[in-house]
Design an enzyme around this catalytic site. Structure first.
Site, short mmCIF file in Angstrom:
data_model
loop_
_atom_site.label_atom_id
_atom_site.label_comp_id
_atom_site.label_asym_id
_atom_site.label_seq_id
_atom_site.Cartn_x
_atom_site.Cartn_y
_atom_site.Cartn_z
CD GLN A 1 8.55 18.98 -7.36
OE1 GLN A 1 8.26 20.14 -7.59
NE2 GLN A 1 9.00 18.59 -6.17
CG HIS B 1 14.35 23.78 -6.33
ND1 HIS B 1 15.09 23.21 -5.31
CD2 HIS B 1 13.31 22.93 -6.55
CE1 HIS B 1 14.53 22.07 -4.95
NE2 HIS B 1 13.44 21.87 -5.67
CD GLU B 2 9.90 24.31 -7.64
OE1 GLU B 2 9.64 23.24 -8.23
OE2 GLU B 2 10.11 24.36 -6.42
N GLY C 1 7.10 25.81 -3.67
CA GLY C 1 7.20 25.69 -5.12
C GLY C 1 6.95 24.25 -5.52
CG HIS D 1 11.69 19.89 -10.01
ND1 HIS D 1 12.03 18.62 -9.59
CD2 HIS D 1 11.62 20.64 -8.89
CE1 HIS D 1 12.16 18.61 -8.27
NE2 HIS D 1 11.92 19.83 -7.82
CB CYS E 1 13.23 18.91 -3.20
SG CYS E 1 12.32 18.50 -4.70
CG LEU E 2 7.16 19.74 -1.51
CD1 LEU E 2 5.98 20.41 -2.21
CD2 LEU E 2 6.79 19.37 -0.08
C1 QAP Z 1 12.01 24.35 -3.53
O1 QAP Z 1 10.75 23.25 -1.92
C2 QAP Z 1 12.86 25.28 -2.75
O2 QAP Z 1 11.63 18.16 2.99
C3 QAP Z 1 10.62 24.17 -2.95
O3 QAP Z 1 9.66 17.66 4.75
C4 QAP Z 1 13.37 24.92 -1.51
O4 QAP Z 1 8.70 23.65 -1.16
C5 QAP Z 1 13.15 26.50 -3.25
C6 QAP Z 1 9.24 20.71 1.95
C7 QAP Z 1 14.16 25.83 -0.80
C8 QAP Z 1 13.92 27.39 -2.54
C9 QAP Z 1 14.42 27.05 -1.32
C10 QAP Z 1 10.39 19.94 2.00
C11 QAP Z 1 8.22 20.46 2.84
C12 QAP Z 1 9.07 21.77 0.96
C13 QAP Z 1 10.52 18.94 2.94
C14 QAP Z 1 9.73 23.05 -1.04
C15 QAP Z 1 9.48 18.67 3.84
C16 QAP Z 1 8.34 19.43 3.78
C17 QAP Z 1 9.96 22.03 0.00
CO CO Z 2 11.91 20.39 -5.80
#
Ligand code: QAP
Ligand code: CO
Length: 198
Positions: A60, A158-159, A55, A162, A116-117
């Site tokens: 971001q 979550h999004e 997401g 943001h 989270c990215l």
């Molecule tokens: C949000 O998060 C989310 O730390 C999206 O090193 C997360 O795409 C929603 C990511 C969990 C629901 C559950 C994070 C990639 C990606 C990192 C992401 C990383 C590489 C996070």
């Molecule tokens: Co995020």
């Protein structure tokens, strides 16, 4: 894939990291879809896939607009499967592009270990609603009404956070959140090569 958003052709954009102040701004709603906004959605999908995310919200990548993209489908050697997705999740078109999303109903609670990215390498358990209904506008300006559970529900909440200038690290207990934020401010993020769960 029947999506007007050419994710494969999108540009990979730079992702902002906490504590960038742009992540704290409230996004403005879009009035209507323009080619520029469709291009932005495609670039956001390309950026999300490039970072192995599920997401991504426009703030971001530095745009304070109410737009988010999602694709929670499991990827198996370059292919998408619907295996492991709940019945509800299988009814939702993915990749999902949604403008001006609003949660109109919530039911129950669930917890998930979120990342989270914009906060790379840090993961914490967050409590959110279990089943939600969301309204918004699709990439062709069509009205969307979605019912979500499981990971898609978590990701949507979550999004949308943001879009309101909020991060998952703001949803931890006060002590845990403060400790994590000062740790990030002091230590920063691991470099790509030494990336690991911290
Ligand atoms: C949000 O998060 C989310 O730390 C999206 O090193 C997360 O795409 C929603 C990511 C969990 C629901 C559950 C994070 C990639 C990606 C990192 C992401 C990383 C590489 C996070
Ligand atoms: Co995020």
């Amino acid at each position: 894939m029947t999506s007007s958003v050419a994710s494969e052709k999108g540009k990979v954009l730079e992702i902002l990291h906490f504590p960038d102040p742009i992540l704290r701004k409230v996004g403005r709603p879009v009035d209507g879809i323009t080619p520029e906004l469709q291009q932005l959605a495609g670039d956001m999908l390309a950026t999300m896939y490039d970072s192995n995310g599920i997401g991504l919200a426009a703030p971001q990548i530095g745009k304070s607009v109410r737009l988010l993209v999602m694709d929670t489908r499991p990827r198996e050697n370059g292919r998408y499967t619907l295996e492991g997705l709940s019945e509800l999740e299988q009814t939702v078109p993915q990749p999902l592009v949604i403008f001006n999303p609003v949660i109109i109903s919530r039911k129950g609670k669930q917890t998930y270990e979120e990342g989270c990215l914009s906060v790379p390498s840090y993961y914490e358990t967050v409590e959110r609603s279990d089943i939600i209904e969301v309204e918004g506008m699709g990439p062709e300006g069509e009205k969307l009404k979605l019912k979500l559970d499981g990971l898609m529900s978590v990701c949507m909440q979550h999004e949308i956070d943001h879009l309101d200038g909020k991060l998952f690290i703001d949803r931890l207990s006060t002590l845990k959140g403060q400790r994590l934020k000062s740790r990030i401010l002091k230590e920063g993020y691991p470099k790509k090569e030494e990336e690991e769960t911290v």
